[in-house]
Scaffold this active site. Sequence first.
Site, mmCIF file in Angstrom:
data_model
loop_
_atom_site.group_PDB
_atom_site.id
_atom_site.type_symbol
_atom_site.label_atom_id
_atom_site.label_comp_id
_atom_site.label_asym_id
_atom_site.label_seq_id
_atom_site.Cartn_x
_atom_site.Cartn_y
_atom_site.Cartn_z
ATOM 1 N N PHE A 172 -48.458 12.160 17.224
ATOM 2 C CA PHE A 172 -49.330 11.498 15.991
ATOM 3 C C PHE A 172 -50.669 12.114 15.770
ATOM 4 C CE2 PHE A 172 -51.638 8.275 14.097
ATOM 5 C CZ PHE A 172 -50.903 7.745 13.227
ATOM 6 N N ASP A 257 -55.685 17.681 20.274
ATOM 7 C CA ASP A 257 -55.775 16.378 19.560
ATOM 8 C C ASP A 257 -56.208 15.435 20.397
ATOM 9 O OD1 ASP A 257 -56.078 14.114 18.220
ATOM 10 O OD2 ASP A 257 -54.303 14.499 17.055
ATOM 11 N N LYS A 286 -62.233 8.147 17.141
ATOM 12 C CA LYS A 286 -62.048 6.824 17.921
ATOM 13 C C LYS A 286 -62.965 6.367 18.676
ATOM 14 C CE LYS A 286 -57.127 6.511 17.979
ATOM 15 N NZ LYS A 286 -56.612 5.533 17.133
#
Length: 447
Positions: A172, A257, A286
């Site tokens: 993802f 990532d 985040k």
Amino acid sequence: MGSGDETPGPTSFTRVFGVGSICQFLLLERISDVSEDLLTRYEQYMNPALARIFRFTGIEAVEDHGKGALLWDEAGNQYLDCAGGYGVFVQGYQHPRIVARAKAQLDKLALSSRVLESRPAIDLAEKLAHLTPGDLQYSFFCNSGAEAVEGALKFARAATGRSKIVSTHGAFHGKTFGALSVSGRPTYQEPFLPLLPNVERVPYGDIAALRQAVDSNTAAVIVEPIQGEGGIIVPADDYLPELRHLCDAHGALLIADEVQTGIARTGKLFAVEHSQVVPDLLCLAKALGGGIMPIGAIVGRPKAWTFFEHSPLIHTSTFGGNPLACAVAVEALDVTVEEQLPERAAHLGAYFLQQLQLLRARYPLAIREARGRGLMIGLELAAPGVGGALISALFQRKVLAVYTLNNERVIRLMPPLVITQEQLDEVLNRLNDALKEIYADIQDLLE
Ligand code: PLP
């Protein structure tokens, strides 16, 4: 571990798996008029289909305020948060130091003129250069994880002059076009085809498959050091080092990532540090914003940045690197280091995982595996449907937990790292009670 040593007794399995009965199970507590009104407006003005899911799952509370690992709804209910905003709340809700820094910067300058230099952005870039491993040096700031991935893919193409990207099944990386193209869940991709060409996907953790895929046309391999939305998948220790060798051998860049794993979540400030691997490009978002501001970053080694020489404005963002977000991120990193949150995640995570493995042994028909690193933990459930019932049973007990987006068999437990051991014990107690309640239904189903 508290209550619940006795073997759970049988109840109707339809309460776990039947649609109507799940609703009955979930709607034990009727929602307030306030949240009903809000949900109606959500349905009317935002996303009707999602509003129906909120209704169906019974998650109809309206968030109000938070502190540390706790969240309160407008009705005054207090929740222990194990969803952690999908990885955002590393430093907890409303960390006082980060809030104070945000307020101070807000009073001075929130957004950049984009003409003069910006001190908070340069401070943040310097801090990231010092904190990230190896010779990762330069930063580009944006506003989200997907944007960081988007930029990293462009940078890899520009730096290598190649176009092929290798990514992994179950990955993802976000839902903008480039990020979606390298993600690994067809359901999210199909309505938007054709996506970016020249993307090859291989099974996650499979170095032999990577050897087949990576070649002299490969611009980059993009990988999560631990797959988050894929179901909290921790690869073998030699996976990232082998991948680093492979990329070097073919002149391809390695993009890590760390949008979800980054900033202490896994027990190190950056998850690549577990295997002493230095990526060429590191994507962050985040928790970089300290639970207060949205911010994303691409941090790169010099060799992945040379293309800026030809055109310094080749990649830009109006809001990216704004003073408010950057000042907050500087404070968030200081808090993370000074409060030793990586060490805390490692220590509490080991304890939590061990206790979850005991629960797995107690409820083997419900939980297939408890796995993870630091406070990035997944519970893989034994049968489809168990997850929904468990999330709902936890919600009834005021514990927030969510699925991993690309693997509905896995519930993630990612509390803020400031959670206390007592709060984790309370989560375990409530989880035990929730499992006890749904367990007999699962037994019925599997018999
Ligand atoms: N990359 C990873 C590993 C993620 O987990 C996510 C979001 O969950 C993203 C990228 C996308 O981030 P955002 O939702 O901020 O665009």
